[in-house]
Design an enzyme around this catalytic site. Sequence first.
Site, mmCIF file in Angstrom:
data_model
loop_
_atom_site.group_PDB
_atom_site.id
_atom_site.type_symbol
_atom_site.label_atom_id
_atom_site.label_comp_id
_atom_site.label_asym_id
_atom_site.label_seq_id
_atom_site.Cartn_x
_atom_site.Cartn_y
_atom_site.Cartn_z
ATOM 1 N N ASP A 1 4.965 -0.208 1.638
ATOM 2 C CA ASP A 1 3.700 -0.461 0.963
ATOM 3 C C ASP A 1 2.484 0.122 1.673
ATOM 4 O O ASP A 1 1.364 -0.324 1.471
ATOM 5 C CB ASP A 1 3.505 -1.978 0.833
ATOM 6 C CG ASP A 1 3.691 -2.711 2.163
ATOM 7 O OD1 ASP A 1 3.505 -2.080 3.225
ATOM 8 O OD2 ASP A 1 4.023 -3.912 2.130
ATOM 9 N N GLU B 1 12.862 -0.611 0.003
ATOM 10 C CA GLU B 1 12.193 -1.912 0.072
ATOM 11 C C GLU B 1 11.284 -2.105 -1.142
ATOM 12 O O GLU B 1 10.123 -2.458 -1.051
ATOM 13 C CB GLU B 1 11.407 -2.083 1.377
ATOM 14 C CG GLU B 1 11.069 -3.544 1.683
ATOM 15 C CD GLU B 1 10.256 -3.708 2.954
ATOM 16 O OE1 GLU B 1 10.816 -4.241 3.922
ATOM 17 O OE2 GLU B 1 9.065 -3.331 2.983
ATOM 18 N N GLU C 1 -1.764 -3.608 0.637
ATOM 19 C CA GLU C 1 -0.334 -3.337 0.463
ATOM 20 C C GLU C 1 0.204 -3.753 -0.904
ATOM 21 O O GLU C 1 1.068 -3.064 -1.468
ATOM 22 C CB GLU C 1 0.464 -4.031 1.573
ATOM 23 C CG GLU C 1 0.298 -3.404 2.947
ATOM 24 C CD GLU C 1 -0.922 -3.907 3.711
ATOM 25 O OE1 GLU C 1 -1.094 -3.489 4.870
ATOM 26 O OE2 GLU C 1 -1.695 -4.719 3.145
ATOM 27 N N HIS D 1 -2.133 -8.721 12.763
ATOM 28 C CA HIS D 1 -2.874 -7.480 12.543
ATOM 29 C C HIS D 1 -3.397 -7.340 11.125
ATOM 30 O O HIS D 1 -4.085 -6.366 10.823
ATOM 31 C CB HIS D 1 -1.963 -6.283 12.825
ATOM 32 C CG HIS D 1 -0.891 -6.088 11.780
ATOM 33 N ND1 HIS D 1 0.253 -6.848 11.744
ATOM 34 C CD2 HIS D 1 -0.811 -5.233 10.738
ATOM 35 C CE1 HIS D 1 1.000 -6.466 10.734
ATOM 36 N NE2 HIS D 1 0.379 -5.491 10.097
ATOM 37 N N ARG E 1 -5.335 -7.056 7.744
ATOM 38 C CA ARG E 1 -6.751 -6.865 7.432
ATOM 39 C C ARG E 1 -7.373 -8.127 6.836
ATOM 40 O O ARG E 1 -8.524 -8.460 7.127
ATOM 41 C CB ARG E 1 -6.920 -5.705 6.433
ATOM 42 C CG ARG E 1 -6.639 -4.328 7.006
ATOM 43 C CD ARG E 1 -6.691 -3.282 5.892
ATOM 44 N NE ARG E 1 -6.359 -1.940 6.379
ATOM 45 C CZ ARG E 1 -7.245 -1.020 6.737
ATOM 46 N NH1 ARG E 1 -8.533 -1.301 6.673
ATOM 47 N NH2 ARG E 1 -6.863 0.174 7.150
ATOM 48 N N HIS F 1 -2.488 -6.116 18.974
ATOM 49 C CA HIS F 1 -2.654 -4.899 18.180
ATOM 50 C C HIS F 1 -3.848 -4.095 18.679
ATOM 51 O O HIS F 1 -4.826 -4.651 19.191
ATOM 52 C CB HIS F 1 -2.849 -5.276 16.707
ATOM 53 C CG HIS F 1 -2.613 -4.156 15.752
ATOM 54 N ND1 HIS F 1 -3.579 -3.243 15.409
ATOM 55 C CD2 HIS F 1 -1.501 -3.790 15.052
ATOM 56 C CE1 HIS F 1 -3.086 -2.373 14.539
ATOM 57 N NE2 HIS F 1 -1.830 -2.690 14.305
#
Length: 373
Positions: free
Chosen positions: A99, A121, A135, A216, A218, A248
């Site tokens: 994604d 996936e 994503e 991590h 967003r 990260h």
Amino acid sequence: MTAPARILTIFGTRPEAIKLFPLVHALEADSRFDSRVCVSGQHRGMLDQVLHIAGLTPHHDLALMQPDQTLDELTARLITGLGRVMDEEKPDWVVVQGDTATAMAGALAAYYRKVPVCHVEAGLRSGSIYHPWPEEVNRKIIGSIAALHCAPTETAQAALLAENIDPATVHVTGNTVIDALHWITARIEAEPELASGLAPLEQRFAGKRIVGVTTHRRENFGEGMAQIASAVRRLAARDDVAVIFPVHLNPNVRAVMDQELGGIGNVAMIEPLDYPHFARLLAIADLMLTDSGGVQEEAPALGKPVLVMRETTERPEGVAAGTAMLVGTDAGRIVAEATRLLDDRAAYAAMAQAHNPFGDGHSARRICDLLAG
């Protein structure tokens, strides 16, 4: 004799590389295919670590990573850069995974050239276009383009069929991340020095319960990160707990964690781990706190409970199986559920011993057979 099918596999981030190197290995070993690899460099150092351990040398490396780039700038460079590679390679199939912006742009560039796309996936859905962001929309775009949907689970297959995807194009293959985990675990057993870098922390925290942390996303930047930091600080106040936290590289993560967790003796904030060392962290941890997608799949394969610090997950199979629990980013909720697992042996055992629904380690071979027709 029929010429081998030319397969162009595209990826750009560390998680994509981990999930696709077993397939690239399988394609390279199969005379039915002419395997070509293009990396975008959406992640740089973390991507290169996986390429090295997996023994992959890309045929094309676009090196598109730039500091603080916007999603639209990145997407524009991805579409044009990947398009040029496709014009040169003229593949019979383009393979993308998951994604990311790289996967979405790769699928779109292939569509513009009428090259069929295999989506590894496929079918993960959270139901919210902003969680995870961006994503969820990336994978929906790929789903509308792909000619072959390799769903990791029956739940993912059902999600695709509910969107009126042609059932003949949807196949349950398992998740290649389990192939990768089996491969790296065997490598570490044969070559322990590959993951020996955590030995000093293992000695330092001997006798303590290890809580592994990764974050991590967003959508967690800002208040979510502050809440996660608060939860880690409160858990680390326990004498019997130590936290190993590969932080990260994104400054939206690092600045918060450095401020909130710096100087706490039993919180080891370390640099991001390469793949062998991350597999070792999963092996030594009692419990994982994460907002990552991949960890939700990997940790259960090693019998480790996962608390998912997100409001939704596109991997509900783990929650349904009991290997994972959604806890959001509220510090109180994270601490309460982690404490329950640390203190209640029955609750811990129920999660640790639950069935892992994500694969059996043979997904790459199934995908090769599907690509061969």
